[in-house]
Design an enzyme around this catalytic site. Structure first.
Site, PDB file in Angstrom:
ATOM      1  N   GLU A 127       0.841  -1.218   0.000  1.00 55.01           N
ATOM      2  CA  GLU A 127       0.000   0.000   0.000  1.00 55.01           C
ATOM      3  C   GLU A 127       0.868   1.258   0.000  1.00 55.01           C
ATOM      4  O   GLU A 127       0.544   2.234  -0.682  1.00 55.01           O
ATOM      5  CB  GLU A 127      -0.933  -0.001   1.206  1.00 55.01           C
ATOM      6  CG  GLU A 127      -1.969  -1.129   1.203  1.00 55.01           C
ATOM      7  CD  GLU A 127      -2.727  -1.247  -0.108  1.00 55.01           C
ATOM      8  OE1 GLU A 127      -3.041  -2.381  -0.514  1.00 55.01           O
ATOM      9  OE2 GLU A 127      -2.960  -0.202  -0.768  1.00 55.01           O
ATOM     10  N   HIS A 150       1.746   2.459  -3.326  1.00 56.33           N
ATOM     11  CA  HIS A 150       0.736   3.362  -3.924  1.00 56.33           C
ATOM     12  C   HIS A 150       0.870   4.766  -3.338  1.00 56.33           C
ATOM     13  O   HIS A 150       0.808   5.756  -4.076  1.00 56.33           O
ATOM     14  CB  HIS A 150      -0.680   2.840  -3.631  1.00 56.33           C
ATOM     15  CG  HIS A 150      -1.019   1.574  -4.320  1.00 56.33           C
ATOM     16  ND1 HIS A 150      -0.784   1.347  -5.654  1.00 56.33           N
ATOM     17  CD2 HIS A 150      -1.590   0.432  -3.851  1.00 56.33           C
ATOM     18  CE1 HIS A 150      -1.192   0.125  -5.992  1.00 56.33           C
ATOM     19  NE2 HIS A 150      -1.680  -0.454  -4.909  1.00 56.33           N
TER      20      HIS A 150
END
Lengths: 372, 83
Positions: free
Chosen positions: A120, A123
């Site tokens: 994550e 991102h």
């Protein structure tokens, strides 16, 4: 790898993060450590540096929430979507949300928080998803041991495309020790760990990955071994499909696992001594079921054993020297398979094709079946 | 009328629902509004193929078991194609 449209990234290299709340699945200090380590994965290969703050708004706000949790992308309960994060920008940009309906852990049970968070945060820093099945930024979760985790080369290339290398390592020169790379089917120097047929498909193993080659189509799929079989080890030694038992046997060290179709057979692994092989055999380099003789052939070192599955005994007169049985392949065999009566033996980057009378027919590249 | 993906006999209804939700979420499948243009291939089939290409699966355009297995795997919630 891929980045978001416009290659959006942070205009600075010093970023702040704040952990807004905690999952009850793990101790607070374990969550802290997992998240910190996940950020360090990226700091290690870029100029990016992360500072934790405990109040106010950080660049990367980290929170756990279930279902509808304050943005337009509600979570979906256990499994399915595990977490999401937003590309770099003001406001919600960079923030990472974890689905509280999942079970997050520090180990291999449930979903390992370090692995999910490292993805994550990719991102949060500007990476989108990768099509490389071995990349951290591949969308599907697969467990790897966090203690031996090393950021794959695909992800390093992606993040360094955005931010450049870590100036504190080798004066910012590209890392001489690149991260692990996913085996490339079209590398002419490719060698294999093991090969087998599986109900009409060919399965070729290399490292943590395998390729599925479908006879009726030139397309080939590549997957992590643990994507299909979390129970199997990486770096398989040998594999073969028994037409007697409709099982695929996979070997590593002195252990053997079994598959029925794509399902793992319970009660394995077993010791290879249960196969009736002599105790002197501690490892099998390659294995193949020979339809002609209806025997399993085991290659170990420069020798070959012919094994009768029915009697579970090695045939008289074996072991023999490989070069006496399969002339031309040399003194070792990495992998072996039989297809439509032809036997294929792999040694390094070459594969030899033999007729069912074991006459050498062709020398081919190891990646012959991989659709290059 | 747009043709739906060739539903394998074993394709359960809910496979199509799972697939449609998945492709909307991660591959930007949109439900065509207004008069349905006559199309050689349905948006759903196109998106199934796009997803199969992304994951390196056999590109069949149908909801075969490998494709459904991939759709049911735990994953990140960020779309795979730009929204």
């Amino acid at each position: 790898y891929s980045t978001f449209q416009g290659n959006i990234k942070w205009p600075k290299t010093s970023l702040t993060y704040r952990i807004e709340n905690y999952t009850p699945d793990m101790a607070v200090q374990d969550v802290d450590r997992a998240l910190e380590r996940a950020l360090q994965v990226w700091a290690k290969v870029t100029p990016l540096r992360f500072t934790r703050i405990y109040s106010g708004t950080a660049d990367i706000m980290i929170s756990f929430g279930a279902g509808v949790h304050g943005d337009y992308y509600p979570f979906d309960g256990p499994d399915g979507t595990l977490a999401h994060a937003f590309a770099p920008s003001e406001g919600i940009g960079g923030d990472a949300h974890f689905d509280e309906d999942e079970t997050f852990t520090s180990g291999s049970m449930g979903y390992n928080l370090f692995l999910v968070a490292a993805h994550e945060f990719g991102h949060s820093l500007g990476l989108s998803h990768s099509t490389d099945p071995g990349a951290l930024m591949f969308p599907v979760y697969s467990y790897v041991d966090p203690d031996t985790f090393s950021l794959p080369q695909d992800d390093i290339k992606g993040i360094q495309f955005l931010y450049g290398p870590n100036p504190d390592v080798d004066g910012g020169n590209p890392d001489p020790n690149p991260g692990p790379t996913t085996p490339n089917a079209c590398d002419p120097r490719l060698s294999l760990d093991a090969a087998t047929t599986l109900r009409g498909e060919k399965i070729l193993f290399k490292g943590s990955f395998f390729w599925r080659s479908f006879s009726q189509s030139s397309q080939v799929e590549q997957h992590r071994i643990k994507y299909f079989w979390p129970e199997l080890p990486d770096n398989i030694d040998a594999a073969y499909e028994s037409l007697e038992s409709d099982r695929v046997y996979l070997f590593k060290g002195n252990q053997v696992w079994a598959l029925f179709g794509y399902d793992i057979v319970q009660g394995y692994p077993k010791s290879i001594t249960t196969l009736g092989l002599p105790r002197s055999v501690t490892k099998i380099d390659a294995a193949v079921y020979d339809e002609q003789s209806r025997k399993a052939l085991f290659f170990t070192g420069n020798q070959i054993y012919s094994y009768d599955e029915a009697t579970r005994k090695v045939d008289q007169g074996f072991p023999k020297s490989i070069k006496d049985v399969f002339p031309g392949i040399g003194n070792k065999v990495d992998a072996a398979l039989q297809d439509r009566g032809f036997t294929y033996l792999f040694n390094g980057q070459y594969m030899m094709e033999y007729s069912y009378t074991r006459r050498a027919l062709r020398v081919l590249y190891t990646n012959y079946f991989l659709g290059c | 009328a747009c043709s739906l993906p060739i539903a394998l006999p074993s394709t359960a209804k809910n496979d199509e629902e799972v697939a449609e939700a998945y492709l909307k979420r991660f591959f930007n499948l949109t439900t065509p509004e207004g008069p349905i243009q006559r199309r050689r291939i349905s948006p759903m089939t196109e998106k199934v193929r796009e997803m199969q290409r992304f994951f390196g699966l056999k590109v069949t355009g149908t909801l075969d078991s490998d494709t459904m297995q991939m759709m049911n795997k735990p994953r990140c919630g960020v779309p795979d194609v730009a929204q």
